[in-house]
Motif scaffolding. Structure first.
Motif, PDB file in Angstrom:
ATOM      1  N   GLU A  56       0.809  -1.213   0.000  1.00  0.00           N
ATOM      2  CA  GLU A  56       0.000   0.000   0.000  1.00  0.00           C
ATOM      3  C   GLU A  56       0.846   1.270   0.000  1.00  0.00           C
ATOM      4  N   ASN A  57       1.960   1.271   0.748  1.00  0.00           N
ATOM      5  CA  ASN A  57       2.714   2.510   0.973  1.00  0.00           C
ATOM      6  C   ASN A  57       4.050   2.567   0.252  1.00  0.00           C
ATOM      7  N   HIS A  58       4.562   1.418  -0.183  1.00  0.00           N
ATOM      8  CA  HIS A  58       5.875   1.421  -0.836  1.00  0.00           C
ATOM      9  C   HIS A  58       5.845   0.541  -2.075  1.00  0.00           C
ATOM     10  N   ALA A  59       4.845   0.772  -2.936  1.00  0.00           N
ATOM     11  CA  ALA A  59       4.751   0.057  -4.208  1.00  0.00           C
ATOM     12  C   ALA A  59       5.959   0.399  -5.069  1.00  0.00           C
ATOM     13  N   PHE A  60       6.278  -0.490  -6.009  1.00  0.00           N
ATOM     14  CA  PHE A  60       7.392  -0.242  -6.930  1.00  0.00           C
ATOM     15  C   PHE A  60       7.076   0.971  -7.786  1.00  0.00           C
ATOM     16  N   GLN A  61       7.988   1.944  -7.811  1.00  0.00           N
ATOM     17  CA  GLN A  61       7.788   3.167  -8.585  1.00  0.00           C
ATOM     18  C   GLN A  61       8.392   3.011  -9.987  1.00  0.00           C
ATOM     19  N   ILE A  62       7.565   3.227 -10.996  1.00  0.00           N
ATOM     20  CA  ILE A  62       8.014   3.092 -12.384  1.00  0.00           C
ATOM     21  C   ILE A  62       8.555   4.433 -12.865  1.00  0.00           C
ATOM     22  N   PHE A  63       9.815   4.460 -13.242  1.00  0.00           N
ATOM     23  CA  PHE A  63      10.409   5.696 -13.774  1.00  0.00           C
ATOM     24  C   PHE A  63      11.618   5.329 -14.637  1.00  0.00           C
ATOM     25  N   ASP A  64      12.067   6.279 -15.422  1.00  0.00           N
ATOM     26  CA  ASP A  64      13.227   6.077 -16.283  1.00  0.00           C
ATOM     27  C   ASP A  64      14.429   6.771 -15.646  1.00  0.00           C
ATOM     28  N   PRO A  65      15.423   6.041 -15.145  1.00  0.00           N
ATOM     29  CA  PRO A  65      16.581   6.668 -14.492  1.00  0.00           C
ATOM     30  C   PRO A  65      17.386   7.570 -15.422  1.00  0.00           C
ATOM     31  N   ASN A  66      17.135   7.484 -16.730  1.00  0.00           N
ATOM     32  CA  ASN A  66      17.858   8.345 -17.671  1.00  0.00           C
ATOM     33  C   ASN A  66      17.324   9.767 -17.682  1.00  0.00           C
ATOM     34  N   VAL A  68      15.017  10.943 -14.751  1.00  0.00           N
ATOM     35  CA  VAL A  68      14.530  11.345 -13.434  1.00  0.00           C
ATOM     36  C   VAL A  68      15.238  10.492 -12.381  1.00  0.00           C
ATOM     37  N   CYS A  69      15.576  11.094 -11.238  1.00  0.00           N
ATOM     38  CA  CYS A  69      16.319  10.365 -10.203  1.00  0.00           C
ATOM     39  C   CYS A  69      15.454   9.316  -9.510  1.00  0.00           C
ATOM     40  N   GLY A  70      14.190   9.641  -9.270  1.00  0.00           N
ATOM     41  CA  GLY A  70      13.303   8.697  -8.611  1.00  0.00           C
ATOM     42  C   GLY A  70      13.384   8.712  -7.099  1.00  0.00           C
ATOM     43  N   THR A  71      14.260   9.526  -6.529  1.00  0.00           N
ATOM     44  CA  THR A  71      14.403   9.589  -5.076  1.00  0.00           C
ATOM     45  C   THR A  71      13.588  10.739  -4.508  1.00  0.00           C
ATOM     46  N   CYS A  72      12.958  10.500  -3.343  1.00  0.00           N
ATOM     47  CA  CYS A  72      12.147  11.545  -2.707  1.00  0.00           C
ATOM     48  C   CYS A  72      11.795  11.074  -1.303  1.00  0.00           C
ATOM     49  N   ASP A  73      12.124  11.863  -0.296  1.00  0.00           N
ATOM     50  CA  ASP A  73      11.767  11.556   1.099  1.00  0.00           C
ATOM     51  C   ASP A  73      12.238  10.150   1.476  1.00  0.00           C
ATOM     52  N   GLU A  74      13.545   9.917   1.407  1.00  0.00           N
ATOM     53  CA  GLU A  74      14.115   8.584   1.574  1.00  0.00           C
ATOM     54  C   GLU A  74      14.390   8.227   3.037  1.00  0.00           C
ATOM     55  N   SER A  75      14.132   6.957   3.368  1.00  0.00           N
ATOM     56  CA  SER A  75      14.424   6.432   4.704  1.00  0.00           C
ATOM     57  C   SER A  75      14.953   5.003   4.576  1.00  0.00           C
ATOM     58  N   ILE A 131      25.510   3.839   0.638  1.00  0.00           N
ATOM     59  CA  ILE A 131      24.985   4.360  -0.629  1.00  0.00           C
ATOM     60  C   ILE A 131      24.208   5.648  -0.399  1.00  0.00           C
ATOM     61  N   LYS A 132      23.371   5.670   0.641  1.00  0.00           N
ATOM     62  CA  LYS A 132      22.551   6.856   0.927  1.00  0.00           C
ATOM     63  C   LYS A 132      23.417   8.063   1.240  1.00  0.00           C
ATOM     64  N   ASP A 133      24.524   7.828   1.917  1.00  0.00           N
ATOM     65  CA  ASP A 133      25.417   8.933   2.296  1.00  0.00           C
ATOM     66  C   ASP A 133      26.241   9.450   1.116  1.00  0.00           C
ATOM     67  N   ASN A 134      26.384   8.635   0.071  1.00  0.00           N
ATOM     68  CA  ASN A 134      27.328   9.001  -0.994  1.00  0.00           C
ATOM     69  C   ASN A 134      26.733   9.121  -2.397  1.00  0.00           C
ATOM     70  N   PHE A 135      25.471   8.690  -2.602  1.00  0.00           N
ATOM     71  CA  PHE A 135      24.956   8.714  -3.970  1.00  0.00           C
ATOM     72  C   PHE A 135      24.691  10.146  -4.423  1.00  0.00           C
ATOM     73  N   GLU A 136      24.817  10.352  -5.718  1.00  0.00           N
ATOM     74  CA  GLU A 136      24.554  11.658  -6.322  1.00  0.00           C
ATOM     75  C   GLU A 136      23.689  11.477  -7.553  1.00  0.00           C
ATOM     76  N   CYS A 137      22.657  12.283  -7.656  1.00  0.00           N
ATOM     77  CA  CYS A 137      21.817  12.295  -8.848  1.00  0.00           C
ATOM     78  C   CYS A 137      21.200  13.678  -8.970  1.00  0.00           C
ATOM     79  N   PHE A 138      21.511  14.338 -10.065  1.00  0.00           N
ATOM     80  CA  PHE A 138      20.966  15.668 -10.310  1.00  0.00           C
ATOM     81  C   PHE A 138      20.501  15.745 -11.762  1.00  0.00           C
ATOM     82  N   GLY A 139      19.332  16.306 -11.958  1.00  0.00           N
ATOM     83  CA  GLY A 139      18.848  16.557 -13.311  1.00  0.00           C
ATOM     84  C   GLY A 139      19.121  18.004 -13.689  1.00  0.00           C
ATOM     85  N   TYR A 140      19.520  18.209 -14.942  1.00  0.00           N
ATOM     86  CA  TYR A 140      19.772  19.577 -15.400  1.00  0.00           C
ATOM     87  C   TYR A 140      18.506  20.419 -15.278  1.00  0.00           C
ATOM     88  N   ILE A 141      17.331  19.752 -15.421  1.00  0.00           N
ATOM     89  CA  ILE A 141      16.046  20.420 -15.243  1.00  0.00           C
ATOM     90  C   ILE A 141      15.352  19.773 -14.050  1.00  0.00           C
TER      91      ILE A 141
END
Length: 342
Positions: A56-66, A68-75, A131-141
């Motif tokens: 219900e709360n953590h379904a698999f999120q469908i996105f294209d990593p090329n 969009v980062c796909g990360t938001c409010d991570e725990s 990984i959480k402490d070191n990953f980087e993902c930024f979109g130009y937009i």
């Protein structure tokens, strides 16, 4: 929510193994490490209750990593304790001793197979923290979803930790039968509106009694009708949102899975939508699926392939009326591959 799903499913696998080899698992307790610190979460009474929570709360999120980062409010969720029902209705509680193993107050011990699986879960948690402490993902937009063809306008900047994260996440899509999925919406940026600046003015104080008003709300409804042979729908074929304000937006999505193989081309299927006046669709409209977002009436429609499955996504833009739509999918009898009609 990427780290949430990975860490929860890792622990779910441990508990499932413990239930098979030790006894019925209950009273499952986690703590959750997020940006603002660590908090103890709700206690799950059974393994089924935990599975339902993940679905219900953590379904698999469908996105294209090329694009969009796909990360938001991570725990990251860490398993603190759980109870096992042993023969004779004896209950033993195992507690995380923070040294990489679980132990009980009465000296009860798990078998070696369960201990080894738990050790792997602890190691996976430690790696996730790194990984959480070191990953980087930024979109130009930022907030790429506002663009019609976002991947054409985005240059992603990532590092090896992010690549490792995505590989782990993709493995969770159908883990342990918890396969519910939905199209990712970046709630960390979506809907950001700058408040109108209020200039200071000098006025004469008055007392005004405002009339009682009723705010009208509307409904967004989508029926996904799959008539394609040898395929199945992953997700809810009927989706409805009520109490949507005027000019509100609601997105519904499912995926179409081919039995025994993967889709290679969107043209293997044909797509059409029909709707009421509130949707802005006039009659039945055939879609030309090319992976881009198409605007039809008051709808934004997108069809694309991800991991061999066809994703159908439709966004209702409410304009003073209910928006009711049927999205129909059929086998395309005229599809040609390598000059052969399939």
């Amino acid at each position: 929510m990427i780290f949430d799903r990975i860490s929860l499913l890792n622990s779910y696998g441990v508990l499932q193994a413990a239930q098979r080899s030790e006894g019925r698992v209950s009273q499952i307790l986690f703590n959750r490490t997020a940006f603002y610190g660590t908090k103890t979460n709700i206690r799950f009474k059974t393994l089924v209750e935990l599975a339902n929570y993940i679905q219900e709360n953590h379904a698999f999120q469908i996105f294209d990593p090329n694009c969009v980062c796909g990360t938001c409010d991570e725990s990251i969720w860490k398993l603190l304790s759980f109870s096992v029902e042993l023969p004779g209705k004896r209950f033993v509680t195992y507690v995380n001793n923070m040294r990489g193993e679980f132990e009980s107050g009465d000296g009860a011990r798990m078998n070696k197979k369960t201990i080894d699986i738990i050790a792997k879960d602890f190691a996976a948690d430690r790696r996730l923290i790194t990984i959480k402490d070191n990953f980087e993902c930024f979109g130009y937009i930022q907030n790429q979803g506002r663009y019609v063809t976002p991947c054409e306008y985005v240059d992603m900047i990532t590092n090896s930790y992010y690549d490792e994260l995505i590989k782990q996440y993709m493995l969770t899509r159908n883990s342990y039968g918890l396969s519910r999925s939905e199209v990712f919406i970046d709630k960390c940026h979506e809907g950001e509106i700058v408040d109108k600046y209020v200039w200071a003015t000098t006025t004469v104080a008055t007392t005004t009694i405002l009339p009682t008003t009723t705010i009208e709300t509307f409904k967004a409804e989508t029926t996904f009708l799959n008539q394609a042979m040898a395929t199945s729908v992953v997700g809810n074929g009927y989706q409805e949102d009520t109490n949507v304000l005027d000019l509100g937006i609601r997105t519904h999505s499912v995926t179409i899975r081919k039995n025994g193989s993967n889709f290679q081309d969107l043209r293997e299927l044909s797509y059409s939508i029909s709707g009421n006046s509130g949707s802005g669709v006039n009659g039945t409209v055939a879609l030309i699926a090319d992976g881009s977002t198409q605007v039809i009436g008051n709808l934004s429609v997108n069809v694309f392939i991800l991991s061999g499955e066809v994703v159908l996504s439709i966004t209702h833009n409410i304009v003073q009326e209910d928006s009711i739509v049927t999205f129909t999918v059929k086998t395309n009898p005229g599809y040609v591959q390598d000059n052969v009609v399939l």
